[in-house]
Enzyme design. Sequence first.
Site, mmCIF file in Angstrom:
data_model
loop_
_atom_site.group_PDB
_atom_site.id
_atom_site.type_symbol
_atom_site.label_atom_id
_atom_site.label_comp_id
_atom_site.label_asym_id
_atom_site.label_seq_id
_atom_site.Cartn_x
_atom_site.Cartn_y
_atom_site.Cartn_z
ATOM 1 N N ASP A 1 0.617 -1.268 -0.319
ATOM 2 C CA ASP A 1 0.154 -0.060 0.289
ATOM 3 C C ASP A 1 0.800 1.070 -0.270
ATOM 4 O O ASP A 1 1.660 1.232 0.315
ATOM 5 C CB ASP A 1 -0.515 0.454 1.485
ATOM 6 C CG ASP A 1 -1.760 1.010 1.300
ATOM 7 O OD1 ASP A 1 -2.543 1.774 0.413
ATOM 8 O OD2 ASP A 1 -2.221 1.376 2.610
ATOM 9 N N GLU B 1 -4.974 19.108 1.539
ATOM 10 C CA GLU B 1 -5.859 20.599 1.325
ATOM 11 C C GLU B 1 -5.613 21.405 3.154
ATOM 12 O O GLU B 1 -5.330 22.376 2.765
ATOM 13 C CB GLU B 1 -7.424 20.600 1.624
ATOM 14 C CG GLU B 1 -7.983 20.580 0.159
ATOM 15 C CD GLU B 1 -9.517 21.111 -0.304
ATOM 16 O OE1 GLU B 1 -10.194 20.819 1.222
ATOM 17 O OE2 GLU B 1 -9.850 22.207 -1.022
ATOM 18 N N GLY C 1 -5.482 3.383 -3.494
ATOM 19 C CA GLY C 1 -6.117 3.457 -4.369
ATOM 20 C C GLY C 1 -6.117 5.113 -4.109
ATOM 21 O O GLY C 1 -7.101 6.044 -4.047
ATOM 22 N N ASP C 2 -4.947 6.132 -4.364
ATOM 23 C CA ASP C 2 -5.193 6.827 -3.975
ATOM 24 C C ASP C 2 -4.716 7.396 -6.279
ATOM 25 O O ASP C 2 -4.930 6.344 -6.914
ATOM 26 C CB ASP C 2 -3.656 7.284 -3.643
ATOM 27 C CG ASP C 2 -3.591 8.343 -2.797
ATOM 28 O OD1 ASP C 2 -4.631 9.820 -3.806
ATOM 29 O OD2 ASP C 2 -2.666 9.011 -1.775
ATOM 30 N N ASP D 1 -1.284 -0.899 5.928
ATOM 31 C CA ASP D 1 -1.351 -0.551 7.432
ATOM 32 C C ASP D 1 -2.767 -0.462 7.373
ATOM 33 O O ASP D 1 -3.378 -0.111 8.702
ATOM 34 C CB ASP D 1 -1.144 0.861 7.559
ATOM 35 C CG ASP D 1 -1.283 2.185 7.176
ATOM 36 O OD1 ASP D 1 -1.486 3.473 7.370
ATOM 37 O OD2 ASP D 1 -1.698 1.753 5.837
#
Length: 1298
Positions: free
Chosen positions: A466, A570, A748-749, A922
């Site tokens: 990941d 952000e 998943g990014d 993780d």
Amino acid sequence: MAAGTAAADDGDDMETSGSPASGQSSPAEGNGETIEMCRRGSEDPEVAEVLTRQPATAKERLLAGARRVFRLKEPPPPETERRIRANDLEYNSQFQYANNFIKTYKYTVLTFWPLNLFEQFQRLANFYFACLLVLQLIGPISSLTPITTLLPLLGVLSVTAAKDAYDDYQRHRNDRQVNNRVSLVLRHGKLTREQWSNVRVGDVIRMENDQFVAADLLLLSTSEPNGLSYIETAELDGETNLKCRQALPATAELGQDETLLGKFDGKINCEPPNNNLNKFEGTLEWNGKKFALDNDKILLRGCVLRNTQWCYGVVIFAGRDTKLMQNSGKTKFKRTSIDRLLNVIILGIVGFLLLMCLFCTIACGIWETVTGQYFRVYLPWDALAPEGATAGATVTALLVFFSYAIVLNTVVPISLYVSVEVIRLMQSFLINWDLAMYHEKSDTPAKARTTTLNEELGQVQYIFSDKTGTLTQNIMVFNKCSIAGKNYGDFIDPVIGEVIEPTEDTQAVDFSANDMYEPSFRFFDQTLLDAVNSGDEDSHMFFRLLSLCHTVMPEEKDGKLKYQAQSPDEDALVSAARNFGFVFLSRTPSSITIRTPRGEEEHEVLCILDFNNVRKRMSVILRHGGKIRLYCKGADNIVFERLGNVEPETKARTEEHLQKFAGEGLRTLVLAYKELDDAYFEEWKKRHHEASVSLVERDEKLDALFEEIEKDLVLIGATAIEDKLQDGVPQTIANLILAGIRLWVLTGDKQETAINIGYSCQLLTDDLQDVFVVEGHTMQDVEAELNRCMDDLSRPSADAKAHQHKQSLSVVTFSRPYVYVSPHRGGAAPTSVRSAASDEGYGHDTPEEDPTSNASGSGGFALVINGHSLIWALTSKLERLFLDVACQCQAVICCRVTPLQKALVVDLVKKHKKAVTLSIGDGANDVSMIKTAHIGVGISGQEGLQAVLSSDYSIAQFRYLERLLLVHGRWSYYRMCKFLRYFFYKNFAFTLCHFWYSFFCGFSAQTVFDPMFIAVYNLFYTSMPVLALAVFDQDVKERQSLTYPKLYTPGLRDLFFNKLEFFKSATYGFVTSLVLFIVPYGTYKDAVSPEGYTISDHQLFGAVVATVLVVVVTMQICLDTTYWTWLNHLCVWGSLFTYILLQFFYNYVLGGVYVGSLAMAMSEANFWFCTLLTVIVLMVPVLAWRFYFVDLHPTLADLVRAKQREDKAQKRRMDEFQRTPSARRRGRSVRSGYAFAHQEGFGRLITSGKMMRRPPPLASLSMFSLGRSGASSPRADTQVTFCAEPSSVSMGGGHGDR
């Protein structure tokens, strides 16, 4: 499988959903492109095949077989549509929807023993010994008591069952913890407290702030305006940023009125349960109206409610039907490759045993027919044998077949498996006790959560990792920026005047003058703060945009202003603006308030043009001071296309800064603004409203309006954010790649983020020839893109030819009397490489063997594939093409993938490459791939303990994976292989003595050894030395294991234990048994003592052979032991002493039948001569063989050990030299006091000021510079030359300076 997570308001009461040993949770990741599983899965069988593929477990196969045999009723077919009526339990119960009870355990009290024994007897050795036990219970054919097999077998089964029972008990306990969570459920118009397990489909439940969602809900109403609510989805997609959900306006009016909510009777028609996290389709019929439902109105189990005081929702999916549970992988029974090999070897040994038994049967029949029938008075046949000579001999021979099966069964003793389990347990303790993998900051040690996979850690070929929280800390830091063409953020050393990398001790800018500053914020360029304080308009505009253009939500906790952002980027940008004096204070649906150095400002929000993956930008339109202004931030290529008339020099400098930031692996955004005319904006706003309520092509119309207004922008500058890598990640990846391990990143990014991190951790480098990006949306597009990639990989480019034989890192070369380490750029390694270190095939990189082994990235390729393309790539038509392309690439990054896709990618490699895979993550979104891989590693990170609870091993940081594999994994594999080779050798040597003796006992199954010796040979006499070897032995020290990653290569190629190595060990045992029998036989045949009595009886001969056997196998373990500890000495010499002691104790105290035999033998010179001769005959050839190969064909480990001994000897000489200073002064030559090398030194280089770094001490030099030398880049090319003389050491170009 996993239940989501649940926690009390204090944050301490957390739900865990997985087993401590193997883990059961697998929520989902992948908040990118959608997977239309329900609709497209039914229409396209290829998609359905991928999305529903789940390997069958042993339990499922057993149940399926039982249904076929007993004609049991098949389970009901899956539902095609779900119908729900809110607050109507009776209506919903007719469909038998799953309740909210979670079950992740494998066994119940009734099914434990049948299922567990079924799993254990899949191990062929257990089945073999069970059959052997049955044979030993038959009196006429048993020559050994059944206890010798029964007790060890029961012990092995009991120990394994106890471990499995404990693991499943933890799963039961975890399930109870989950199911007993309390939720507020609306029953009969009143809120009642119900356990999660009692929640049903159709129930209306109330969720409160910071609570976990108990089931998949349709959002009805919230405490926030416009029915908004904010959720954190860390358990689903691994991201801690907030996401927004909104209730239908019609249901939002229900508020928290329990009476109205209790009367709510809306009817919901929606898709059936599925694992697609990003799409939901359904309708709500209520009060005669029909409303469309999508994913923005759904709260999924596992989410956490944030910044929302309360919300109400109606349960749509519960328990195993929730999307979280649908993404769960199944618990698999994991075996190591050595276990699987042992099953094959055992079959071979059983076949060999049957051949020996068959031979003895035929020989017995012949002997009984020719000779035995005439001695029946002294050697009567069994009562089962008929009187006829031929018939009686035949029956006797048949009975002897089974007798020899029992006598010779110790060729594979059951103690092997007892020993293997003990060794694995001790190796697990060594992992748990390793302080080098203890993370002091979080007080987290490494932990082996299973004891069955340790040696598999030394054979890992593919790592699936990941990204967020595994490679990175998931902490974004405002690092640098460019404002009006000026670069800010570099730290310039005041001494040398050059840009250097700041450290923890570097003095950061002081922001304390700002009462709203954050002490944790660190920035190192004072000039930017000075520009803000001096009123520079460009810097003010820059930070004003950062404080206004976002969707961050502020909240006050403990008197402090906190931000909740939809993305960590952000949060970092708003935080930076806050520390530089532009503080975001509050927002309403129509306004946003900030505080600037010039005072507080309230801006009216006119429109928000939100970010998405297509636009790659975000804009806000605000009114302040009578002016309307559009602020925009986005990807550089997107914003630059929409700039108006910008000063070319400013744009060029900004682009230059962006290139510099990207080269440093920073995440960049470009900022711009635009002044808007009131009349134009009003007209545009009117068209925007019409498009937003359009029912036809709404998105296309809005995109066109956004494109229209986001033009002719004015460039402000650019930001550079660092997604901080975990400590040591680049070095760890470099060493793992150098060890021959492939690393794939499954995240998943979004694509840009994943690529940036790939460059940051040096998985991707600028030296790559090309980075393939596959992002097609159809099967045809994906196939075409993959074919183009394959064409490029197959096309021999000039650049590839130039690098074909190029060694990217230090190549090991060995020659006498020197040892060189050289990169050998541009040419093949010298002959000495291949002759010296190629014996076991791991002394050097071989480009022909592995085109992706180029660890520096020169001339290689990388593959990046998106989740929506991966759907098609994993279909049966394209999966081999995808795998072929991926396996030829140096790095692979799969982005925007769901947890199930992660598991399918891992399973694809397992299925087709037959390689050992390791998954590391993780978060709960990583559980599927962790459970699918051969080995699962969980990291104790920011995203809960789901991955840890599902893993086989847990560590605190990614960098510890290097030590887990290269040290513990390699040692475990090395030790286990050495143990198995020795174990088979000593048991063949022991067992086959009976076979040789059969030629002298008429093939009657008479044993040559005392029955007690047979029973305890493996238990007491030879077990402890090999156990000590298997637990403590080291071929090289841990430091060398990390310094020279190529030492890991034998595990990748199964070099230490395979069928050939087994055959060698068995053959050596075969020869040893022959020598053990022949030499004593020749010594004692017709032997007479000096006193005149015979010493050639059976018992004395058996005692002698047994004693010589113990001595020989003990001497062999001494030769095999590389690393001696006091425990090794105790076990080795103690086992010899124990043998003598137990032999005398058993025979003299307990009255053994061999009493006096050994004492008589040891009193004669024949015994000592026989023992010495046997040891010499067996050991001298082994020593000669090993000296020959170590001297002429050394392996890399042999040379590293030689280097260790040389360093140790040199250190000892230096210590002795330094301990006698007075002698040194007296012995110094009076001819010259010149103590330096007689060559030009570094004087001019030092005085020129170009060399400011202190050279490393001599002791820090390593024979190989393979990523552990402390160089700035883990892939830096370094050459170190070691000469035979201690004083002849040179660093640098390898041209022999010193």
